[in-house]
Enzyme design. Structure first.
Site, PDB file in Angstrom:
ATOM      1  N   CYS A  55      -5.600   4.356  42.782  1.00 43.30           N
ATOM      2  CA  CYS A  55      -6.600   3.533  42.119  1.00 43.30           C
ATOM      3  C   CYS A  55      -6.318   3.488  40.628  1.00 43.30           C
ATOM      4  O   CYS A  55      -5.418   4.154  40.125  1.00 43.30           O
ATOM      5  CB  CYS A  55      -7.984   4.093  42.385  1.00 43.30           C
ATOM      6  N   ARG A 106      -2.132  -1.010  41.162  1.00 46.49           N
ATOM      7  CA  ARG A 106      -2.427   0.312  41.717  1.00 46.49           C
ATOM      8  C   ARG A 106      -3.450   0.262  42.848  1.00 46.49           C
ATOM      9  O   ARG A 106      -3.632   1.248  43.565  1.00 46.49           O
ATOM     10  CB  ARG A 106      -2.960   1.240  40.619  1.00 46.49           C
ATOM     11  N   TRP A 143      -8.105   1.428  45.692  1.00 42.26           N
ATOM     12  CA  TRP A 143      -7.298   1.368  46.911  1.00 42.26           C
ATOM     13  C   TRP A 143      -7.909   2.398  47.850  1.00 42.26           C
ATOM     14  O   TRP A 143      -7.901   3.586  47.586  1.00 42.26           O
ATOM     15  CB  TRP A 143      -5.841   1.699  46.603  1.00 42.26           C
ATOM     16  N   ASN A 164     -10.047   8.707  40.615  1.00 33.99           N
ATOM     17  CA  ASN A 164      -8.810   8.533  41.380  1.00 33.99           C
ATOM     18  C   ASN A 164      -8.513   9.836  42.101  1.00 33.99           C
ATOM     19  O   ASN A 164      -8.778  10.909  41.569  1.00 33.99           O
ATOM     20  CB  ASN A 164      -7.624   8.222  40.463  1.00 33.99           C
ATOM     21  N   GLY A 165      -7.891   9.762  43.282  1.00 35.37           N
ATOM     22  CA  GLY A 165      -7.488  10.965  43.991  1.00 35.37           C
ATOM     23  C   GLY A 165      -8.398  11.282  45.158  1.00 35.37           C
ATOM     24  O   GLY A 165      -9.092  10.410  45.694  1.00 35.37           O
ATOM     25  N   GLU A 169      17.185   0.318  52.195  1.00 37.74           N
ATOM     26  CA  GLU A 169      16.368  -0.256  51.127  1.00 37.74           C
ATOM     27  C   GLU A 169      16.112  -1.747  51.372  1.00 37.74           C
ATOM     28  O   GLU A 169      15.005  -2.239  51.134  1.00 37.74           O
ATOM     29  CB  GLU A 169      17.066  -0.041  49.780  1.00 37.74           C
ATOM     30  N   LYS A 187      12.391  -3.433  51.775  1.00 33.83           N
ATOM     31  CA  LYS A 187      11.906  -4.545  50.961  1.00 33.83           C
ATOM     32  C   LYS A 187      11.405  -5.691  51.837  1.00 33.83           C
ATOM     33  O   LYS A 187      10.372  -6.292  51.561  1.00 33.83           O
ATOM     34  CB  LYS A 187      13.014  -5.053  50.030  1.00 33.83           C
ATOM     35  N   GLU A 206       8.095  -4.709  53.418  1.00 34.65           N
ATOM     36  CA  GLU A 206       7.031  -4.535  52.429  1.00 34.65           C
ATOM     37  C   GLU A 206       6.377  -5.857  52.051  1.00 34.65           C
ATOM     38  O   GLU A 206       5.143  -5.939  51.956  1.00 34.65           O
ATOM     39  CB  GLU A 206       7.592  -3.906  51.145  1.00 34.65           C
ATOM     40  N   HIS A 224      24.455   3.281  70.226  1.00 33.22           N
ATOM     41  CA  HIS A 224      23.621   4.401  70.655  1.00 33.22           C
ATOM     42  C   HIS A 224      22.146   4.021  70.764  1.00 33.22           C
ATOM     43  O   HIS A 224      21.280   4.888  70.691  1.00 33.22           O
ATOM     44  CB  HIS A 224      23.787   5.584  69.689  1.00 33.22           C
ATOM     45  N   LYS A 248       1.135   0.435  43.973  1.00 37.19           N
ATOM     46  CA  LYS A 248       2.360   0.740  43.244  1.00 37.19           C
ATOM     47  C   LYS A 248       2.613   2.236  43.091  1.00 37.19           C
ATOM     48  O   LYS A 248       3.698   2.718  43.357  1.00 37.19           O
ATOM     49  CB  LYS A 248       2.285   0.079  41.860  1.00 37.19           C
TER      50      LYS A 248
END
Length: 608
Positions: A2, A27, A75, A99-100, A481, A485, A488, A504, A603
């Site tokens: 947040c 955030r 968030w 926050n947290g 990566e 992306k 996401e 496999h 983020k």
């Protein structure tokens, strides 16, 4: 994840709070709210579900004007996104943003209910509001009540509080979640990220772990976790000159992709000699102790973890040092065997990533030779708490999907590999790497000219729901990566595999509707990769190759190839990252998703 903003001034602070929330929206954007102390010395709270724009609309209907206030963009962790769960939370004349996570919120909630407090949300934050109100009712002393509340709560948090009885005072504290105090001209601010306040100041006090503070127009008092008054120095924010708007670009992500040549120039500036690296920049005694390193552990999360995986190939091949790479959230919860003379490397864009920071703190008691932080924020907790630091200089990165932060991490890790090789007399690697790093920004500018071809290629993903990414060696983590992306920001399910693993299991997924993206530089594993790709072609898969220009193109019309310039093997992973970033961006445009703010993500991950 947040965002917090606060201000005390002799002018209306609501515009400052709103602009701060806009800059922190990366955030968290489930809901937002403000609480302002009006001229009548009464708290006025306005909240809205959704992005900051919704809060602005709510404030047009209910204007909030005052000289003291706090604000928050959320968030969700405890409680669904809803107005009653949005911050700030109120209790008996005070307002709190947080926050947290308060880990002991459940027993505290029960205690407060027994005392007669009524809860209107499912959040852990409302526990703090009522607990603080309870302590204040016992003493009529805000500072004492704040201290008592901090002693009662456990977890990771950043808190900001205002009370009707003190119309010019902000209270704040941090424990495991970042918080900074901004110094203005006759006014002060606080925020969970300096970016939120760069429109009003570039001078900050960085609170240390466990600090709490009382902020007013004419004073800033800070105490440490032992309740001893301390002085946290004012420092200038080094990224203040960077633009925080999109400029000519449609999205921050595209802007940040095209900022990579300069970000890499800035990261290597002052670190390279003619044919060597300048190891003194790492920190005290690092230059002489590099030769003592016998093992390396790398700990990171998400994109930073992929950077660490690439570095493992480099470090073992060039410096001959065993290297182990772990996801921070796993590392911190297992018994770690630390060989003698092991360097711990932690990687984080923000330097506040909860799991990575906790891993660093856990490692302090595990007998490491030293700890090194690779980070983009000089004043972050990770940098301050590590023994040595290696700063990237990507500047602010606003898009949730990391781009320039990742490539500058790769550059920093290649520089570190070179330093380790140099300490061991591997001059052939050192001279080659230094030369390649100098030429890298220009090569990236060349690759960025491929955007029109990649834009056209993205149309092939319009109706796709799955994709497979393949790579070998140092380019296997780059394939990982690329898959990350794509998932996401376009919400396409994408997986990455070492190409040799196709037979496999993953080969069962390949059909004529499955895009298979390969990363194919001209290196020692190219022939092996070609054989793997033949297996895909034989089963009708839609092959998309990002390949070196020296590779002879195929005449098969079912295979689409985009050619990249030849570069030295050591910088090839950085170069091949760029087209995968552009591909994910343009596929997201085709899919119509919110590129800079993908759903369910934020983020800076400052909670577990």
């Amino acid at each position: 994840m947040c965002g917090i903003v606060g201000a005390v001034a002799q002018r209306d602070i609501t515009p400052i709070l709103l602009e701060g929330l806009r800059r922190l929206e990366y955030r968290g954007y489930d809901s937002a709210g403000v609480a302002v102390l009006t001229s009548a010395q009464q708290l006025l709270r306005v909240r809205a579900v959704g992005k900051v724009a919704e809060l602005e609309k709510a404030l047009q209907a209910t204007p909030a004007v005052g000289h003291l206030g706090i604000a928050h963009t959320r968030w969700a962790t405890h409680g669904k996104p809803a107005e009653h769960n949005a911050h700030p939370h109120l209790s008996a004349g005070l307002a709190v943003v947080h926050n947290g996570i308060i880990e002991n919120h459940a027993p505290l909630r029960k205690k407060l209910i027994d005392l007669g407090y009524v809860f209107t949300s499912e959040t852990d934050t409302e526990v703090v509001a009522h607990l603080l109100a309870h302590h204040y009712s016992q003493s009529q002393d805000m500072l004492g009540a704040f201290r008592a509340t901090l002693n009662d709560i456990h977890g990771a948090y950043a808190l900001a509080v205002i009370h009707e009885s003190e119309p010019n005072t902000l209270y704040c504290s941090r424990m495991g979640s970042p918080l900074v105090i901004g110094e203005g001209s006759g006014e002060r601010y606080l925020a969970s990220d300096p970016l939120a306040l760069l429109q009003v100041t570039d001078r900050f006090r960085y609170l240390e772990e466990g600090d709490y503070a009382r902020i007013s127009l004419d004073s800033c008092d800070v105490w440490d976790r032992d309740e001893q008054q301390v002085d946290r120095p004012i420092t200038r924010y080094e990224h203040a000159a960077h633009s925080l708007d999109k400029g000519e670009y449609r999205h921050f992500m595209l802007k940040e992709i095209f900022e990579q040549p300069q970000a890499i120039r800035d990261t290597i500036a002052g670190t390279l000699g003619d044919d060597h690296v300048l190891t003194a920049i790492l920190g005290p005694d690092a230059e002489t102790r590099l030769v003592d390193i016998a093992n390396i552990h790398i700990v990171a999360c998400g994109t930073s973890y992929h950077a660490g995986l690439v570095a493992r190939y480099w470090i073992e091949a060039q410096a001959g040092i065993p290297c182990q790479v772990e996801v921070a959230s796993e590392y911190r919860y297992r018994t770690v065997v630390v060989p003698k003379d092991t360097l711990l490397i932690t990687i984080s864009q923000s330097g506040e990533t909860a799991d990575t920071l906790a891993a660093l703190r856990y490692a302090k008691d595990q007998g490491y030779l030293a700890t090194l932080a690779i980070c983009n924020v000089a004043g972050s907790s990770l940098v301050r708490e590590a023994d040595w630091r290696l700063l990237t200089h990507a500047g602010p990165e606003i898009g949730v999907a990391s781009t320039k932060a990742f490539t500058t991490q790769l550059v920093a890790l290649l520089w570190l590999t070179t330093a380790l090789a140099q300490a061991r007399g591997q001059q052939e690697f050192v001279a080659r790497n230094v030369n390649a790093l100098r030429g890298l920004p220009a090569m990236i500018e060349q690759v960025l000219t491929l955007e029109p071809a990649i834009t056209e290629l993205a149309q092939r993903f319009a109706n796709k729901h799955h994709a497979l990414f393949l790579g070998r060696g140092t380019h296997y983590p780059i394939a990982m990566e690329g898959a990350l992306k794509l998932k996401e920001i376009s919400y396409i399910h994408a997986e990455a595999y070492a190409a040799g693993e196709l037979k496999h299991g993953p080969l069962a997924l390949v059909d004529d509707d499955m895009p298979v993206v390969s990363v194919a530089p001209s290196d020692s594993l190219l022939e092996k990769l070609k054989s793997n790709l033949e297996e895909v072609r034989a089963r009708g898969g839609q092959l998309i190759n990002f390949a070196c220009e020296t590779i002879e193109p195929t005449s098969d019309s079912s295979i689409q190839t985009i050619s990249l310039p030849w570069v030295e093997d050591c910088i090839s992973p950085v170069l091949y990252t760029l087209p995968l970033q552009l591909l994910s961006y343009h596929v997201a445009l085709v899919k119509g998703t919110d590129v800079d703010k993908p759903r369910n993500l934020a983020k800076s991950v400052t909670v577990e």
